[in-house]
Design an enzyme around this catalytic site. Structure first.
Site, mmCIF file in Angstrom:
data_model
loop_
_atom_site.group_PDB
_atom_site.id
_atom_site.type_symbol
_atom_site.label_atom_id
_atom_site.label_comp_id
_atom_site.label_asym_id
_atom_site.label_seq_id
_atom_site.Cartn_x
_atom_site.Cartn_y
_atom_site.Cartn_z
ATOM 1 N N LYS A 100 -8.014 1.433 1.345
ATOM 2 C CA LYS A 100 -9.119 1.522 2.307
ATOM 3 C C LYS A 100 -8.599 2.098 3.620
ATOM 4 O O LYS A 100 -7.486 1.821 4.040
ATOM 5 C CB LYS A 100 -9.737 0.143 2.545
ATOM 6 C CG LYS A 100 -10.588 -0.329 1.378
ATOM 7 C CD LYS A 100 -11.247 -1.648 1.660
ATOM 8 C CE LYS A 100 -12.265 -1.629 2.762
ATOM 9 N NZ LYS A 100 -13.601 -1.216 2.389
ATOM 10 N N SER A 101 -9.459 2.853 4.277
ATOM 11 C CA SER A 101 -9.053 3.527 5.516
ATOM 12 C C SER A 101 -8.730 2.544 6.637
ATOM 13 O O SER A 101 -7.903 2.839 7.498
ATOM 14 C CB SER A 101 -10.124 4.515 5.966
ATOM 15 O OG SER A 101 -11.315 3.845 6.330
ATOM 16 N N ALA A 104 -5.143 1.917 6.090
ATOM 17 C CA ALA A 104 -4.393 3.172 6.262
ATOM 18 C C ALA A 104 -4.235 3.509 7.741
ATOM 19 O O ALA A 104 -3.180 3.995 8.163
ATOM 20 C CB ALA A 104 -5.091 4.307 5.529
ATOM 21 N N LEU A 125 -1.554 -5.064 -6.877
ATOM 22 C CA LEU A 125 -1.611 -4.113 -5.758
ATOM 23 C C LEU A 125 -0.286 -4.129 -5.010
ATOM 24 O O LEU A 125 0.330 -5.186 -4.855
ATOM 25 C CB LEU A 125 -2.732 -4.518 -4.793
ATOM 26 C CG LEU A 125 -4.133 -4.595 -5.380
ATOM 27 C CD1 LEU A 125 -5.052 -5.352 -4.432
ATOM 28 C CD2 LEU A 125 -4.660 -3.201 -5.648
ATOM 29 N N GLU A 126 0.117 -2.963 -4.529
ATOM 30 C CA GLU A 126 1.330 -2.859 -3.717
ATOM 31 C C GLU A 126 0.941 -2.340 -2.346
ATOM 32 O O GLU A 126 0.265 -1.325 -2.231
ATOM 33 C CB GLU A 126 2.341 -1.920 -4.375
ATOM 34 C CG GLU A 126 3.658 -1.832 -3.625
ATOM 35 C CD GLU A 126 3.757 -0.601 -2.724
ATOM 36 O OE1 GLU A 126 4.565 -0.630 -1.779
ATOM 37 O OE2 GLU A 126 3.031 0.379 -2.952
ATOM 38 N N GLN A 145 -10.271 0.610 -2.769
ATOM 39 C CA GLN A 145 -11.507 1.034 -3.430
ATOM 40 C C GLN A 145 -11.193 1.566 -4.818
ATOM 41 O O GLN A 145 -10.249 2.334 -5.006
ATOM 42 C CB GLN A 145 -12.217 2.119 -2.628
ATOM 43 C CG GLN A 145 -13.552 2.506 -3.263
ATOM 44 C CD GLN A 145 -14.313 3.505 -2.436
ATOM 45 O OE1 GLN A 145 -14.040 4.694 -2.469
ATOM 46 N NE2 GLN A 145 -15.279 3.000 -1.684
ATOM 47 N N TYR A 159 -5.675 2.566 -23.642
ATOM 48 C CA TYR A 159 -4.567 1.700 -23.236
ATOM 49 C C TYR A 159 -4.431 0.524 -24.216
ATOM 50 O O TYR A 159 -3.333 0.150 -24.607
ATOM 51 C CB TYR A 159 -4.816 1.197 -21.813
ATOM 52 C CG TYR A 159 -3.606 0.563 -21.174
ATOM 53 C CD1 TYR A 159 -2.608 1.350 -20.608
ATOM 54 C CD2 TYR A 159 -3.453 -0.811 -21.132
ATOM 55 C CE1 TYR A 159 -1.485 0.777 -20.012
ATOM 56 C CE2 TYR A 159 -2.345 -1.392 -20.541
ATOM 57 C CZ TYR A 159 -1.368 -0.594 -19.992
ATOM 58 O OH TYR A 159 -0.269 -1.168 -19.414
#
Length: 177
Positions: A100-101, A104, A125-126, A145, A159
């Site tokens: 997400k901005s 960021a 998540l990293e 997102q 997968y």
């Protein structure tokens, strides 16, 4: 589609911008995707043991485990978390995770990750803190997102068909070979 096929649980059909009467980093359905939350389970990278980061031999000792509403990521380091949401990706959909901005703009980068057709689980998540200052991540608020790309045909090999090593993951999952 998400509700019909049980793709995302729990599913928030609207964009949520407040929690318990307080402003939060938004989560839920967005214009063309879904903004996920991270849980309150974190693994914060530490170099206390002077370890070498090796994806073929990754040591659990390289992390400090934390359960909290806020995670402080040390400067120039990273933390792992998992989504609150559990995903079941249909065979004709590829999903891409983007940061997400809001984060960021603070120098916090979420690694771009694909969720392949028929993958399911909590997404690990990293978060990379690219700044020389400590950085905060908030649990149960929006962090990334998911964009869903629908195919005209189903994939030949999913997968699940390949027996993917991260299939059905529940918690924050470290690298596997």
């Amino acid at each position: 589609m998400a509700e019909e096929y049980g793709m995302i649980k729990p599913f928030e059909p609207e964009q949520v911008r407040t929690l318990f009467g307080q402003k939060c980093i938004s989560f839920g359905t967005s214009s063309y995707g879904y903004d996920v939350r991270c849980s309150n389970e974190f693994k914060i990278f530490t170099n206390i043991n002077s370890a070498i980061v090796d994806p073929k031999n990754f040591s659990e000792d390289s992390f400090v485990n934390l359960t909290a509403d806020v995670c402080i990521i040390p400067p120039n380091s990273f933390a792992l978390a998992r989504t609150v949401e559990y995903f079941r990706i249909p065979r004709d959909v590829l999903t891409i995770c983007l940061g997400k901005s809001t984060y960021a703009r603070c120098g916090i980068i979420v690694n771009v990750t694909p969720l392949e057709p028929e993958w399911e689980g909590h997404v690990t998540l990293e978060f990379s803190n690219t700044t020389p200052l400590p950085a905060k991540i908030y649990a149960n608020e929006g962090v990334a997102q998911m964009l869903f790309l629908g195919a005209d045909d189903i994939c030949q090999t999913s997968y699940k068909d390949r027996g993917g090593k991260y299939q059905g993951q529940q918690g924050v999952t470290l690298p596997k070979t």
